[in-house]
Design a protein around this motif. Structure first.
Motif, PDB file in Angstrom:
ATOM      1  N   SER A 160       0.855  -1.146   0.126  1.00  0.00           N
ATOM      2  CA  SER A 160      -0.083  -0.107  -0.058  1.00  0.00           C
ATOM      3  C   SER A 160       0.834   1.277   0.000  1.00  0.00           C
ATOM      4  O   SER A 160       1.972   1.371  -0.025  1.00  0.00           O
ATOM      5  N   GLY A 161       0.277   2.429   0.134  1.00  0.00           N
ATOM      6  CA  GLY A 161       1.148   3.612   0.249  1.00  0.00           C
ATOM      7  C   GLY A 161       1.516   4.187  -1.055  1.00  0.00           C
ATOM      8  O   GLY A 161       0.910   3.624  -2.087  1.00  0.00           O
ATOM      9  N   SER A 162       2.383   5.145  -1.191  1.00  0.00           N
ATOM     10  CA  SER A 162       2.698   6.011  -2.359  1.00  0.00           C
ATOM     11  C   SER A 162       3.244   5.113  -3.259  1.00  0.00           C
ATOM     12  O   SER A 162       2.980   5.359  -4.796  1.00  0.00           O
ATOM     13  N   GLU A 168       5.428   7.818  -5.314  1.00  0.00           N
ATOM     14  CA  GLU A 168       6.618   7.822  -4.224  1.00  0.00           C
ATOM     15  C   GLU A 168       7.304   8.972  -4.323  1.00  0.00           C
ATOM     16  O   GLU A 168       7.831   9.539  -5.635  1.00  0.00           O
ATOM     17  N   SER A 172      10.596   7.695   0.235  1.00  0.00           N
ATOM     18  CA  SER A 172       9.315   7.183   0.581  1.00  0.00           C
ATOM     19  C   SER A 172       9.621   5.629   1.062  1.00  0.00           C
ATOM     20  O   SER A 172      10.331   4.861   0.686  1.00  0.00           O
ATOM     21  N   ASP A 173       8.883   5.566   2.227  1.00  0.00           N
ATOM     22  CA  ASP A 173       9.059   4.040   2.708  1.00  0.00           C
ATOM     23  C   ASP A 173       8.150   3.092   1.666  1.00  0.00           C
ATOM     24  O   ASP A 173       7.725   3.345   0.800  1.00  0.00           O
ATOM     25  N   ASP A 175       5.371   0.928   2.266  1.00  0.00           N
ATOM     26  CA  ASP A 175       4.175   0.567   3.099  1.00  0.00           C
ATOM     27  C   ASP A 175       3.670  -0.630   2.726  1.00  0.00           C
ATOM     28  O   ASP A 175       3.258  -0.886   1.528  1.00  0.00           O
ATOM     29  N   VAL A 177       0.282  -3.211   4.220  1.00  0.00           N
ATOM     30  CA  VAL A 177      -0.490  -3.495   5.335  1.00  0.00           C
ATOM     31  C   VAL A 177      -0.584  -5.045   5.264  1.00  0.00           C
ATOM     32  O   VAL A 177      -0.810  -5.755   4.491  1.00  0.00           O
ATOM     33  N   HIS A 194       8.257  -3.759  13.743  1.00  0.00           N
ATOM     34  CA  HIS A 194       9.284  -2.569  13.604  1.00  0.00           C
ATOM     35  C   HIS A 194      10.666  -2.660  14.461  1.00  0.00           C
ATOM     36  O   HIS A 194      11.367  -1.786  14.373  1.00  0.00           O
ATOM     37  N   ASP A 206       7.391  -0.540   6.012  1.00  0.00           N
ATOM     38  CA  ASP A 206       6.749   0.069   7.091  1.00  0.00           C
ATOM     39  C   ASP A 206       5.240  -0.637   7.171  1.00  0.00           C
ATOM     40  O   ASP A 206       4.481  -0.680   6.247  1.00  0.00           O
ATOM     41  N   ASN A 208       2.006  -2.254   8.461  1.00  0.00           N
ATOM     42  CA  ASN A 208       1.009  -1.829   9.226  1.00  0.00           C
ATOM     43  C   ASN A 208      -0.107  -3.117   9.433  1.00  0.00           C
ATOM     44  O   ASN A 208      -0.900  -3.311   8.471  1.00  0.00           O
TER      45      ASN A 208
END
Length: 268
Positions: A160-162, A168, A172-173, A175, A177, A194, A206, A208
């Motif tokens: 997920s994420g950018s 990104e 950027s990490d 991400d 989930v 983490h 990262d 989540n």
């Protein structure tokens, strides 16, 4: 002797939207509760070898029928739900296949559509695709759960994420989930995943963790992620258009400025 040969040692049943397999083990009876795709939701060892396998199964079913659904194992089982006998070997094969495929290919239209968009937009990291990264994260999470004896199992892993939409930035990490089932708190799971500062290809991962009874399932969570990413894409698009407009104005200004200088030179 004949009675010993006829004694049941393994059974499998369907009840409502759940599949249950049970077999003898050293301490009693090892059982698994699976969803309709043969993915394990719950299980354990019924540690009373003194009773028959049918009696152990009856206790497990009664527990599912009478108690609240705290980890998703109960599904649609009700007091009226009845057992339907299945072939134990076939169920075992289906379960093994589901485990082989892995939870990174979570069977859901919402999740599959999200992943399909990611495959189109994702920029590989060290030649790794989005799916390959999800598999690496799944292995890492499983290892952490086992090492620390956490009562949780993976239901799905989604990038997920950018980065999953090609939005990104330089720092950027990555991400990801992860939906889990079990009795662990989301914040405890977050801290666990983490503590090692896990990274892939030099990029910090990262993780989540989400659960059905806190944040919600992947089906519930991902539409919100999609909306956020679309808003981010639009903001980036607006900024890029403003930059283009600014550049155009700058070019025009420079042309006008050059023209003015030439006129001044002619006047002189």
């Amino acid at each position: 002797m004949q009675q010993e040969e006829m004694r049941e040692t393994e059974l499998a049943f369907r009840i409502a939207d759940r599949i249950i397999s049970i077999q003898e083990c050293d301490d009693g009876y090892d059982y698994s509760i699976m969803d309709e795709n043969y993915r394990e939701i719950d299980g354990g060892v019924y540690d009373n070898p003194e009773i028959s396998i049918r009696e152990a199964l009856k206790d497990i079913i009664e527990d599912l029928k009478q108690n609240p659904d705290t980890n998703g194992a109960k599904g649609n089982i009700s007091m009226e739900s009845e057992l339907v006998l299945l072939d134990f070997d076939e169920v075992t094969m289906e379960e093994e296949e589901a485990n082989r495929i892995g939870s990174a290919v979570y069977d859901s239209w919402v999740v599959m559509e999200f992943k399909a968009k990611t495959e189109q937009c994702f920029q590989p990291i060290n030649a790794l695709s989005a799916t390959e990264i999800e598999e690496i994260v799944e292995e890492y999470v499983n290892a952490k759960l086992m090492e620390n004896d956490f009562d949780a199992s993976i239901r799905g892993v989604v990038l997920s994420g950018s980065r999953c939409r090609g939005l990104e930035g330089k720092n950027s990490d990555l991400d990801v989930v992860v939906e889990l089932r079990g009795n662990e708190r989301e914040d405890d799971l977050f801290n666990l995943f983490h503590e090692d500062k896990f990274s892939i290809g030099g990029i910090r991962v990262d993780i989540n963790p989400i659960t059905e009874y806190k944040t919600g399932t992947l089906e519930e969570y991902l539409p919100g992620v999609e909306r956020y990413l679309e808003e981010k894409r639009q903001k980036i698009s607006v900024r890029e258009k403003l930059k283009e407009k600014k550049s155009e104005i700058q070019v025009k200004y420079e042309k006008v400025d050059k023209g003015s200088k030439k006129k001044n030179e002619k006047v002189r």
